[in-house]
Motif scaffolding. Structure first.
Motif: not given
Length: 198
Positions: A145-147, A152-154, A163-164, A195-196
């Motif tokens: 969520x912080x990212x 806009x997306x992960x 996040x290793x 996307x969230x």
């Protein structure tokens, strides 16, 4: 070309509380049959059909030699031989051939091959890891969520770098968040973006 490596640690070795370090190599995929055929064709007068026939016959001869209980020797490369295991019979039964099973096929390289590889191979510590940091689900979700508050997306790559996580674990977490309705997947299979859900 250097081979990437990682140093891993096994804790509580043999139940004695000690630590054991080991090296894990990041090996590249094996050559495909087509790549092997092409490389041999480029340096010999053989055609790809000739090469394919020779490799097919070589495999058959290896198979038959091992089945007959022979070691197979390929000059300049090494030896193949069988490794067997044994399952104990029930009760006081006698051990027979039925209790013996094939454990695997051993390879023993010839000294010249081993020396040539040993004198030319080089290693470097990997910049990424194949092992993942262990997260509780909500802990990782808060990080995602912080990212997403600044992006806009992960992606799998972002999850790995931030996040290793290994590729497998990053993909697994993203699939979990999609299944729970927290993320939605878009893009292509090769370039998936998450996307969230608003």
């Amino acid at each position: 070309m250097e081979i990437n490596y990682e140093i891993g640690t096994i804790n509580n070795v043999s139940g004695e509380g000690g630590k054991h370090q080991f090296v894990s190599l990041d090996l590249q995929p094996a050559l495909t049959n087509k790549q092997l055929e092409k490389r041999i064709e480029q340096s010999t007068t053989l055609t790809r059909a000739d090469i394919r026939a020779v490799l097919s016959e070589l495999r058959y001869i290896i198979e038959q030699s091992l089945i007959a209980g022979r070691r197979f020797h390929l000059d300049g490369i090494g030896y193949l031989s069988l490794s067997a295991g044994m399952s104990l019979p029930v009760g006081d039964g006698k051990i027979t051939g039925k209790n013996i099973y094939l454990r695997g096929i051993n390879f023993l390289p010839e000294r010249e091959l081993l020396t040539a590889v040993r004198s030319n191979v080089k290693f470097r510590q990997s910049k990424t890891t194949s092992r993942s940091t262990i997260y509780e689900e909500e802990e990782l979700w808060q990080k995602v969520e912080a990212c997403l508050s600044t992006n806009r997306y992960v992606t799998v790559r972002i999850m790995r770098e931030h996040f290793t996580l290994s590729r497998y674990v990053a993909t697994k977490w993203l699939s979990t968040f999609v299944a729970e309705g927290r993320l939605v997947k878009d893009g292509t299979s090769r370039h998936a973006m998450y996307f969230r859900v608003e």
